[in-house]
Write an enzyme that holds these catalytic residues in place. Structure first.
Site, PDB file in Angstrom:
ATOM      1  CG  ASP A   1      -1.013  -6.068  -1.645  1.00 36.31           C
ATOM      2  OD1 ASP A   1      -1.528  -5.726  -0.791  1.00 36.31           O
ATOM      3  OD2 ASP A   1       0.262  -6.556  -1.167  1.00 36.31           O
TER       4      ASP A   1
ATOM      5  CG  ASP B   1       4.335  -0.091  -0.677  1.00 35.39           C
ATOM      6  OD1 ASP B   1       4.121  -0.819  -1.780  1.00 35.39           O
ATOM      7  OD2 ASP B   1       3.736  -0.670   0.118  1.00 35.39           O
TER       8      ASP B   1
END
Length: 615
Positions: free
Chosen positions: A206, A23
């Site tokens: 998100d 990520d």
């Protein structure tokens, strides 16, 4: 003695290779793998935190420091310490205005965006991101005692082609083979779905440090199908910090802060935001200034962002063909979703609170790790299928400036489409291919992605050549375009790599404009189509009148010339498609007898000297 010297220690087997999930975040980054069937985030040793600050410091001696130590150096060397660089991936120089309180120094010149730092040449966002990826790679190698060369790296769902390409380049620069660029909301759903074993329609909300994505997914029997995606690639916790800092500057009447003040104030804003997630009011001190800030103050300062978030959520629901009542649950992802006001926004939009059963700051890396293991064959799961989508339509500019859309937004990835095009003029031996992205009907209102020229088309009458143009978008969301002339086999292929990405306004406005200008766009397209038909008819009539003048009387030639002149005048003066269409039909009717004579003359010339029995 010589025999003793020949004794060798048995060669140890090379450690196995495996892929990891990364990520690459705006504020923090982390790396994960799948161990004993479960995704796990990695640290190199006990002193490391799971979250690696996405901060890179360039020292005067040329050394590079990444992570928490770089963050500690930021107050002392604010101009040589770069953070939130993900915001600049694939962007141009004008986009830096959105980060006016940052302390970056732009490198001089008109080339690609780069930052001037001490100890060496200017560095690009790709190079800065590669430094972060190198540390994550080293962390994984140390934690797994294994050589790591492959990774799945996550990107915001609304990253465009340039931003995705920049991320892939950063991976290569860090010595990683990027198996897949995986959309962050999809990665979160992948991890969340496997752990909770739930079915139905889900929203993945998100909101991280630099980007906002919303994806609506349908989960059924191991199939993760993205029904719609929307968002803003320049909206996140950094923007909240900036708004808080600007409000404090205004409150304390500080007009021109120094680089050091900028850093301290932004850091204070971040801490204030985090503390108000647990407390109802906080006292903040800055130099000689003191203020008591409440949750309501914070909510008012960042309220404008709610409108942008609400718009994206409504658009995603509409694209998916769903109402908020159809959503089973909202999965919260990203550190900014820990804020109480953000959680209340979610409940206000969808009518139910969001879920955070999996740590919202770890879930994206965990999903990426699952995908990495699947792609490298380390785990077998025939029941799992991941279906992602493209965020904006892709098409070609045709004659008259119109757009022919080959792949519509929300098409499932990977995606392919082909279409046949032809030449407009007699003897045309080349064709310009202009690739555009967006939802508008005219190319000038869309974003240009690439242009190239296909040469070697056999010269023939207009409309006879056949050029097949194919679009191919891979699982990473990267576009390739191929043009193929069918008669000769000549072809040309280009991987679309635009020089910069979409700004936050571009992404939001492209879809807003497509709705706001829908009727206007239809009229523009109809007008362009009639204009092209008028030009084609005038060119063909002029050609036939020159080649077959014997089929016309003087009076007919004069009448046709006058009608053609009227159409030419109308072509230059009117903006009404209906008037042009009527004039085209009138000229077509007037030329009908002339056309019939040309056809009869052609048939007679073919039959002359032959009997019907020969045919």
């Amino acid at each position: 003695m010589s025999e003793l010297l020949q004794i060798r220690e048995p060669k140890k087997p090379s450690p196995p290779t495996q892929a990891v999930g990364i990520d690459l975040g705006t504020t923090h980054s982390l790396v994960a793998t799948v161990a004993q069937g479960q995704p796990t985030c990695l640290v190199a040793d006990e002193e490391d935190a799971l979250l690696l600050p996405s901060v890179v410091h360039y020292s005067a001696n040329g050394s590079v420091v990444v992570g928490k130590y770089a963050k500690q150096l930021a107050s002392q060397f604010p101009e040589d310490t770069l953070s939130s660089v993900k915001r600049f991936m694939g962007k141009n120089r004008s986009d830096v205005d959105a980060m006016q309180l940052k302390t970056y120094r732009l490198a001089p010149g008109e080339g690609p965006l780069a930052f001037q730092v001490s100890g060496g040449p200017a560095v690009s966002p790709v190079e800065v991101s590669a430094e972060i990826l190198r540390i994550l790679k080293q962390r994984a190698c140390a934690a797994l005692s294994s050589k790591i060369t492959q990774a799945v790296i996550t990107v915001p769902a609304y990253f465009d082609n340039a931003q995705r390409q920049a991320t892939q380049d950063a991976g290569k620069l860090a010595g990683l083979e990027v198996l897949r660029l995986l959309n962050e909301p999809t990665a979160a759903a992948l991890a969340y779905g496997l752990q909770s074993k739930k079915q139905g329609c889900f929203v993945v909300f998100d909101l991280g440090g630099g980007t906002f994505d919303i994806s609506i997914l349908k989960l059924k029997e191991g199939i993760f199908e993205v029904k719609a995606t929307a968002g803003d690639s320049a909206l996140g916790g950094d923007d909240f910090d900036l708004s808080i800092a600007q409000a404090l500057l205004q409150k304390w009447d500080i007009e021109v802060p120094t680089p050091f003040q900028k850093y301290v104030l932004l850091e204070a804003a971040r801490q204030l935001k985090e503390r108000l997630s647990h407390e109802t009011k906080v006292e903040i001190r800055f130099e000689a200034h003191v203020a008591e800030i409440t949750r309501e103050d914070l909510r008012q300062w960042i309220a404008p962002f709610f409108k942008r978030i609400h718009f994206a959520c409504k658009r995603a629901l509409k694209d998916a063909g769903l109402a908020k009542e159809d959503i089973q649950a909202i999965v919260l992802v990203g550190g900014s979703t820990r804020m109480p006001c953000v959680q209340s926004w979610v409940e206000e939009i969808f009518g139910k609170p969001g879920l955070a059963e999996v740590d919202p700051e770890k879930v994206v890396a965990m999903g990426a790790a699952i995908q990495a293991q699947l792609l490298c064959g380390a785990t077998k799961d025939s029941e799992l299928l991941l279906l992602d989508v493209i965020p904006l339509s892709l098409g070609l500019e045709t004659m008259g400036g119109m757009v022919e859309k080959l792949l519509l937004r929300n098409s499932t990835l990977p995606a392919k489409a082909t279409q046949l095009f032809t030449t407009f003029q007699d003897g045309q031996s080349g064709m310009d291919i202009h690739v555009v992205q967006g939802e508008r009907e005219m190319a000038k209102d869309c974003r240009s992605l690439a242009k190239f020229h296909l040469k070697g088309i056999p010269p023939m009458a207009a409309g006879l050549a056949r050029v097949e143009v194919g679009f191919s978008v891979d699982a990473n969301g990267l576009l390739s375009v191929e043009a193929h002339e069918l008669a000769t086999g000549i072809q040309q292929r280009v991987v679309v790599q635009p020089s910069h990405g979409l700004s936050e306004e571009d992404i939001e406005q492209m879809l807003k404009a497509s709705i706001r200008h829908a009727q206007e766009d239809i009229f523009s397209r109809l007008l362009a189509e009639q204009q092209m038909e008028a030009k084609r008819m005038l060119a063909e009539l002029s050609k036939q009148m020159g080649e077959h003048s014997e089929c016309l009387s003087v009076e007919e030639a004069s009448a046709l010339s006058e009608a053609a002149k009227q159409l030419e005048t109308l072509l230059e003066t009117t903006q009404e498609a209906a008037k042009l269409r009527n004039a085209i039909l009138a000229l077509d009717n007037q030329a009908k007898n002339f056309t019939e004579r040309i056809m009869n003359s052609s048939i007679n010339s073919v039959l002359q000297g032959h009997s019907m029995s020969e045919f």
